[in-house]
Design an enzyme around this catalytic site. Structure first.
Site, PDB file in Angstrom:
ATOM      1  N   GLY A  12      28.905  41.188  27.054  1.00  0.00           N
ATOM      2  CA  GLY A  12      30.040  41.170  26.146  1.00  0.00           C
ATOM      3  C   GLY A  12      30.266  42.443  25.358  1.00  0.00           C
ATOM      4  N   THR A  13      29.900  43.606  25.930  1.00  0.00           N
ATOM      5  CA  THR A  13      30.162  44.839  25.176  1.00  0.00           C
ATOM      6  C   THR A  13      31.661  45.123  25.096  1.00  0.00           C
ATOM      7  OG1 THR A  13      29.912  46.294  27.103  1.00  0.00           O
ATOM      8  CG2 THR A  13      27.932  45.852  25.794  1.00  0.00           C
ATOM      9  N   ASN A  14      32.399  44.713  26.103  1.00  0.00           N
ATOM     10  CA  ASN A  14      33.859  44.889  26.018  1.00  0.00           C
ATOM     11  C   ASN A  14      34.460  43.944  24.979  1.00  0.00           C
ATOM     12  OD1 ASN A  14      35.046  46.924  28.006  1.00  0.00           O
ATOM     13  ND2 ASN A  14      33.518  45.866  29.247  1.00  0.00           N
ATOM     14  N   ILE A  93      35.742  33.370  39.562  1.00  0.00           N
ATOM     15  CA  ILE A  93      37.102  33.569  40.067  1.00  0.00           C
ATOM     16  C   ILE A  93      38.048  32.666  39.269  1.00  0.00           C
ATOM     17  CG2 ILE A  93      38.606  33.249  42.078  1.00  0.00           C
ATOM     18  CD1 ILE A  93      36.783  35.303  42.934  1.00  0.00           C
ATOM     19  N   LEU A  94      39.172  33.235  38.892  1.00  0.00           N
ATOM     20  CA  LEU A  94      40.195  32.462  38.190  1.00  0.00           C
ATOM     21  C   LEU A  94      41.128  31.869  39.246  1.00  0.00           C
ATOM     22  CD1 LEU A  94      40.332  32.255  35.132  1.00  0.00           C
ATOM     23  CD2 LEU A  94      41.972  34.123  35.136  1.00  0.00           C
ATOM     24  N   ASN A 108      42.670  42.245  32.880  1.00  0.00           N
ATOM     25  CA  ASN A 108      41.279  42.445  33.315  1.00  0.00           C
ATOM     26  C   ASN A 108      40.911  43.918  33.188  1.00  0.00           C
ATOM     27  OD1 ASN A 108      38.745  41.721  34.563  1.00  0.00           O
ATOM     28  ND2 ASN A 108      39.503  42.680  36.448  1.00  0.00           N
ATOM     29  N   HIS A 110      38.445  46.727  34.975  1.00  0.00           N
ATOM     30  CA  HIS A 110      37.620  46.974  36.155  1.00  0.00           C
ATOM     31  C   HIS A 110      36.986  48.363  36.026  1.00  0.00           C
ATOM     32  CE1 HIS A 110      36.232  46.625  40.240  1.00  0.00           C
ATOM     33  NE2 HIS A 110      36.648  47.846  40.451  1.00  0.00           N
TER      34      HIS A 110
HETATM   35  C1  GRF Z   1      32.094  45.832  32.610  1.00  0.00           C
HETATM   36  O1  GRF Z   1      31.688  46.944  33.340  1.00  0.00           O
HETATM   37  C2  GRF Z   1      33.448  45.383  33.075  1.00  0.00           C
HETATM   38  O2  GRF Z   1      34.280  46.409  33.451  1.00  0.00           O
HETATM   39  C3  GRF Z   1      33.091  44.566  34.270  1.00  0.00           C
HETATM   40  O3  GRF Z   1      31.911  43.897  33.912  1.00  0.00           O
HETATM   41  C4  GRF Z   1      31.222  44.630  32.902  1.00  0.00           C
HETATM   42  C5  GRF Z   1      31.074  43.704  31.724  1.00  0.00           C
HETATM   43  O4  GRF Z   1      30.310  44.219  30.708  1.00  0.00           O
HETATM   44  N1  GRF Z   1      34.201  43.755  34.681  1.00  0.00           N
HETATM   45  P1  GRF Z   1      30.301  43.519  29.292  1.00  0.00           P
HETATM   46  O5  GRF Z   1      29.930  42.040  29.480  1.00  0.00           O
HETATM   47  O6  GRF Z   1      31.640  43.665  28.643  1.00  0.00           O
HETATM   48  O7  GRF Z   1      29.220  44.226  28.529  1.00  0.00           O
END
Ligand code: GRF
Length: 206
Positions: A12-14, A93-94, A108, A110
């Site tokens: 969950g860093t994003n 998958i959604l 999303n 990527h």
């Molecule tokens: C990220 O690299 C994102 O682009 C990919 O999965 C990873 C998730 O990392 N889809 P986090 O859970 O947000 O740390």
């Protein structure tokens, strides 16, 4: 303000980048109302709790098939009144039901420059391994809308990141996150919130 749900599977860093951007006042057109995790052990749930955001677990393996899983996700999104959906490291998958209900409102991130290293099977570290195997000198991240084709929806934002000699998949993954993902995703979310706020107001006739 648009009501946003974030779907996660892992660290969950994003998600954290989104919550931090919100706390800094950089997402004025959106509010985070629910985090949905596909696994009970996703650390992203702890991050959500620390920020005072409701977290729920909807595990793929608790459902007989994709249709039932999809229906459960849609029900959860509707229950919290989500108007925009962000996939932030969501590895399940959604299905078509959610994609149809939230057409052009699912974002999303990527970790590569689409159309490179994307589509079925390209997720997590595998994306960076493939980039290193191919020997590209530049990779990056892409924020895009979600449609029925994996990583196939309209591209919203991209940022390039340099590949350096001696990179491992882990080192490259970290650089792509720091220099691209964590910057792009909050910006793209704010942009889409502002856009949809206007669109939804217009369609309400307000
Ligand atoms: C990220 O690299 C994102 O682009 C990919 O999965 C990873 C998730 O990392 N889809 P986090 O859970 O947000 O740390």
């Amino acid at each position: 303000m648009l009501r946003i749900a974030v779907l996660v599977s892992g660290g969950g860093t994003n998600l954290q980048a989104l919550l931090d951007a919100k706390a800094r006042g950089e997402i004025p057109h959106g509010e985070f109302v629910r985090v949905i995790a596909s696994r009970p052990d996703a650390y992203a749930l702890t991050r959500a709790a620390s920020a005072g955001i409701e977290g729920v677990v909807i595990s793929r393996k608790s459902f007989a098939d994709l249709a039932a899983y999809d229906a459960a996700i849609l029900a959860s999104l509707q229950e919290c009144g989500a108007q925009l959906v962000v996939l932030a490291g969501f590895l399940s998958i959604l299905g078509p039901t959610v994609i149809h209900a939230y057409r052009d409102r699912i974002i999303n991130i990527h970790p590569a420059l689409i159309p490179s290293f994307c589509g079925k099977g390209y997720y997590g570290l595998r994306v960076h391994e493939a980039a290193l195997e191919r020997g590209v000198k530049v990779t990056g991240a892409t924020v895009h809308l979600v449609n029925e084709i994996p990583d196939g929806g309209r591209i919203l934002m991209q940022k390039a990141v340099e590949v350096k000699d001696g990179d491992t998949p882990e080192i490259l993954q970290r650089r792509v996150m720091e220099q691209a993902e964590w910057l792009l995703l909050p910006r793209a979310v704010e942009e889409q919130c502002a856009l949809w706020e206007t669109r939804l107001q217009t369609s309400d006739g307000r």
